[in-house]
Design a protein around this motif. Structure first.
Motif, mmCIF file in Angstrom:
data_model
loop_
_atom_site.group_PDB
_atom_site.id
_atom_site.type_symbol
_atom_site.label_atom_id
_atom_site.label_comp_id
_atom_site.label_asym_id
_atom_site.label_seq_id
_atom_site.Cartn_x
_atom_site.Cartn_y
_atom_site.Cartn_z
ATOM 1 N N ARG A 41 0.398 -50.763 -56.997
ATOM 2 C CA ARG A 41 -0.955 -50.382 -57.115
ATOM 3 C C ARG A 41 -1.167 -49.388 -58.030
ATOM 4 O O ARG A 41 -0.098 -48.607 -58.608
ATOM 5 N N LEU A 42 -2.699 -49.017 -58.306
ATOM 6 C CA LEU A 42 -2.817 -48.153 -59.562
ATOM 7 C C LEU A 42 -2.188 -46.842 -58.898
ATOM 8 O O LEU A 42 -1.673 -45.943 -59.814
ATOM 9 N N ARG A 43 -2.293 -46.396 -57.723
ATOM 10 C CA ARG A 43 -1.974 -45.196 -57.268
ATOM 11 C C ARG A 43 -0.234 -44.757 -57.374
ATOM 12 O O ARG A 43 0.160 -43.617 -57.436
ATOM 13 N N ASP A 44 0.439 -45.845 -57.595
ATOM 14 C CA ASP A 44 1.874 -45.836 -57.969
ATOM 15 C C ASP A 44 2.024 -45.256 -59.406
ATOM 16 O O ASP A 44 3.270 -44.955 -59.854
ATOM 17 N N ILE A 45 1.257 -45.310 -60.192
ATOM 18 C CA ILE A 45 1.348 -45.122 -61.679
ATOM 19 C C ILE A 45 0.984 -43.827 -62.037
ATOM 20 O O ILE A 45 -0.137 -43.209 -61.609
ATOM 21 N N SER A 68 10.316 -48.114 -51.472
ATOM 22 C CA SER A 68 11.220 -48.835 -50.871
ATOM 23 C C SER A 68 10.642 -50.049 -50.231
ATOM 24 O O SER A 68 11.540 -51.061 -50.028
ATOM 25 N N SER A 69 9.618 -49.959 -49.653
ATOM 26 C CA SER A 69 9.010 -50.951 -48.861
ATOM 27 C C SER A 69 8.794 -52.238 -49.633
ATOM 28 O O SER A 69 8.606 -53.442 -49.172
ATOM 29 N N ILE A 70 8.769 -52.201 -51.091
ATOM 30 C CA ILE A 70 8.691 -53.431 -51.958
ATOM 31 C C ILE A 70 9.647 -53.611 -52.895
ATOM 32 O O ILE A 70 9.703 -54.782 -53.515
ATOM 33 N N SER A 71 10.702 -52.582 -52.949
ATOM 34 C CA SER A 71 11.908 -52.848 -53.805
ATOM 35 C C SER A 71 12.800 -53.868 -53.051
ATOM 36 O O SER A 71 13.026 -53.954 -52.066
ATOM 37 N N LYS A 72 13.578 -54.616 -54.133
ATOM 38 C CA LYS A 72 14.319 -55.641 -53.680
ATOM 39 C C LYS A 72 15.736 -54.911 -52.831
ATOM 40 O O LYS A 72 16.313 -55.507 -51.697
ATOM 41 N N ASN A 73 16.111 -53.685 -53.499
ATOM 42 C CA ASN A 73 17.295 -52.788 -52.642
ATOM 43 C C ASN A 73 16.771 -52.240 -51.755
ATOM 44 O O ASN A 73 17.808 -51.166 -51.299
ATOM 45 N N ARG A 74 15.495 -52.114 -51.267
ATOM 46 C CA ARG A 74 14.833 -51.330 -50.417
ATOM 47 C C ARG A 74 15.277 -49.825 -50.390
ATOM 48 O O ARG A 74 15.575 -48.829 -49.651
ATOM 49 N N LYS A 75 15.391 -49.559 -51.779
ATOM 50 C CA LYS A 75 15.366 -47.940 -52.204
ATOM 51 C C LYS A 75 14.174 -47.625 -53.040
ATOM 52 O O LYS A 75 13.753 -48.424 -54.047
ATOM 53 N N ASP A 76 13.713 -46.269 -52.798
ATOM 54 C CA ASP A 76 12.622 -46.043 -53.933
ATOM 55 C C ASP A 76 13.156 -45.840 -55.384
ATOM 56 O O ASP A 76 14.338 -45.505 -55.475
ATOM 57 N N GLY A 77 12.355 -46.205 -56.358
ATOM 58 C CA GLY A 77 12.526 -46.176 -57.669
ATOM 59 C C GLY A 77 11.479 -45.578 -58.407
ATOM 60 O O GLY A 77 10.407 -45.562 -58.206
ATOM 61 N N MET A 78 12.051 -45.072 -59.905
ATOM 62 C CA MET A 78 11.168 -44.621 -60.838
ATOM 63 C C MET A 78 11.423 -45.355 -62.273
ATOM 64 O O MET A 78 12.678 -45.244 -62.535
ATOM 65 N N VAL A 79 10.628 -45.958 -62.954
ATOM 66 C CA VAL A 79 10.667 -46.351 -64.277
ATOM 67 C C VAL A 79 9.837 -45.825 -65.241
ATOM 68 O O VAL A 79 8.592 -45.457 -64.859
ATOM 69 N N GLY A 80 10.110 -45.719 -66.315
ATOM 70 C CA GLY A 80 9.133 -45.230 -67.622
ATOM 71 C C GLY A 80 8.390 -46.163 -67.945
ATOM 72 O O GLY A 80 8.647 -47.471 -67.876
ATOM 73 N N ARG A 100 17.426 -50.069 -62.971
ATOM 74 C CA ARG A 100 17.559 -49.540 -61.867
ATOM 75 C C ARG A 100 18.814 -50.474 -61.171
ATOM 76 O O ARG A 100 18.864 -50.907 -60.071
ATOM 77 N N HIS A 101 19.655 -50.664 -62.133
ATOM 78 C CA HIS A 101 21.201 -51.136 -61.683
ATOM 79 C C HIS A 101 22.012 -50.222 -61.204
ATOM 80 O O HIS A 101 22.060 -48.933 -61.759
ATOM 81 N N THR A 102 22.772 -50.485 -60.269
ATOM 82 C CA THR A 102 23.828 -49.777 -59.860
ATOM 83 C C THR A 102 24.909 -49.576 -60.713
ATOM 84 O O THR A 102 25.815 -48.716 -60.929
ATOM 85 N N ASP A 103 25.182 -50.475 -61.325
ATOM 86 C CA ASP A 103 26.233 -50.818 -62.201
ATOM 87 C C ASP A 103 26.052 -51.369 -63.590
ATOM 88 O O ASP A 103 25.418 -52.128 -63.783
ATOM 89 N N ILE A 104 26.690 -50.714 -64.769
ATOM 90 C CA ILE A 104 26.676 -51.423 -65.951
ATOM 91 C C ILE A 104 26.911 -52.738 -66.057
ATOM 92 O O ILE A 104 26.372 -53.655 -66.783
ATOM 93 N N SER A 105 27.843 -53.319 -65.247
ATOM 94 C CA SER A 105 28.390 -54.669 -65.179
ATOM 95 C C SER A 105 27.083 -55.601 -65.002
ATOM 96 O O SER A 105 26.946 -56.903 -65.413
ATOM 97 N N THR A 106 26.212 -55.177 -63.967
ATOM 98 C CA THR A 106 25.013 -55.962 -63.697
ATOM 99 C C THR A 106 24.118 -56.004 -64.901
ATOM 100 O O THR A 106 23.543 -56.969 -65.168
#
Length: 347
Positions: free
Chosen positions: A207-211, A222-234, A318-324
């Motif tokens: 939503r626009l409020r997320d920006i 977390s409610s919409i994230s695949k890994n169920r964790k809050d995330g922030m991206v640039g 938002r990968h936990t490991d570089i291998s991903t």
């Protein structure tokens, strides 16, 4: 049908022998009516529950999780489909199972063979069913319908690589030029996927409020994230410019970023809309089928990793490991650090 003998010849008196036989007959008959099987190796009465009843309980369990937003719409739909396929398979068997204790290793192995051979599915699809079966059996074990998870003994099949590849730089420019002329709002979607690596399902829920325009970042709850964790991206400068040019922020902050016709609105768009429109553009530009909407994420990770380093690409994705992150870099797209070329070693 199998014959099971109870030997009573150790009782000397015939009258006592007949009395014992009558008691055994009455006891066995009652137990058989309740679902007991003299050959079944079960540890509790729950394992005599009817298969259809347990499927019904599991379905209601999933419905409750879905209603509480514990599982996503796509997961709920996917699991219900697999339950339906399993039920159809059982009903079409010459001898369908009746009790949950019959849902054993051999049955599950036959079911996965049915998916692979009879339904002519790919190894990937068969493996996805195996993952779901394992999840289902974990629930069955937790509820004491079985003692252990038999799926652990079933191996996954080797899968072919996904038929998806990143867009070349030339084709990325062609895509941008085409959408600038034909649909600037869908260009924003493509740029969001390319620059932010937000998964399509998550993207449809932004939503626009997320920006945060000032700090150039977007929040993925977390409610919409695949890994169920809050995330922030640039948010890249290009994205900010496109949004301002399209007057995106003139809309209510409760609006979804992408709604009808890919414009902001109160009704969110779907990932299917993203894919279908991208496929139309792909056909118009005569791009290969290996170009898919998600290929934009592949392209963005490749270009950011090569430009700013794989660690930055990992954090943005938002990968936990570089291998991903490395899985998105294939062959000639994988980075080589210049330092390794000029390192003065001992040998």
């Amino acid at each position: 049908m199998k014959r099971k003998k109870y030997m009573l010849n150790n009782i000397e008196k015939i009258t006592e022998r007949r009395k014992m036989a009558a008691e055994i007959i009455a006891t066995v008959t009652n137990r058989l009516r309740s679902g007991w099987n003299p050959w079944a190796d079960v540890s509790n009465s729950r394992q005599y529950s009817k298969f259809e009843d347990v499927i019904g309980i599991y379905t209601r369990y999933l419905q409750k999780l879905h209603a509480n937003k514990t599982i996503k719409d796509s997961t709920f739909t996917d699991y219900r489909k697999r339950i339906r396929v399993l039920s159809e398979y059982n009903n079409n068997r010459t001898f369908p199972i009746i009790y949950i204790y019959q849902f054993d290793l051999s049955y599950m192995s036959d079911f996965l063979d049915y998916i692979l051979l009879d339904r002519d599915a790919s190894a990937r699809t068969r493996n996805n069913y195996r993952v779901w079966l394992s999840s289902f059996c974990t629930w069955l074990t937790e509820k004491q319908y079985m003692d252990y998870n038999p799926v652990e003994k079933i191996k996954s099949l080797t899968e072919e690589e996904k038929k998806r590849c990143a867009l070349t730089h030339t084709d990325l420019r062609r895509l941008k030029e085409y959408l600038e002329e034909n649909n600037k709002y869908f260009l924003l979607i493509c740029q969001m996927e390319y620059y932010t690596f937000i998964r399509p399902e998550e993207l449809s829920n932004i939503r626009l409020r997320d920006i945060n325009l000032k700090e150039q970042k977007v929040f993925i709850a977390s409610s919409i994230s695949k890994n169920r964790k809050d995330g922030m991206v640039g948010l890249n400068d290009v994205l900010i410019k496109t949004m301002l040019d399209l007057h995106i922020f003139d809309n209510d902050t409760n609006c979804y970023l992408f709604s009808t016709n890919f414009k902001p609105g109160y009704k969110k768009s779907t990932t299917r809309c993203f894919r279908n429109y991208f496929n139309k553009v792909r056909n118009a530009l005569k791009f290969p089928d290996t170009y898919q909407f998600y290929s934009l994420k592949d392209s963005g990770i490749r270009d950011l990793a090569n430009s700013e380093g794989i660690v930055i690409a990992r954090d943005q994705a938002r990968h936990t490991d570089i291998s991903t992150t490395n899985k998105y870099l294939k062959g000639e797209n994988m980075t080589v650090h210049e330092e390794t070329k000029h390192f003065n070693g001992i040998l």
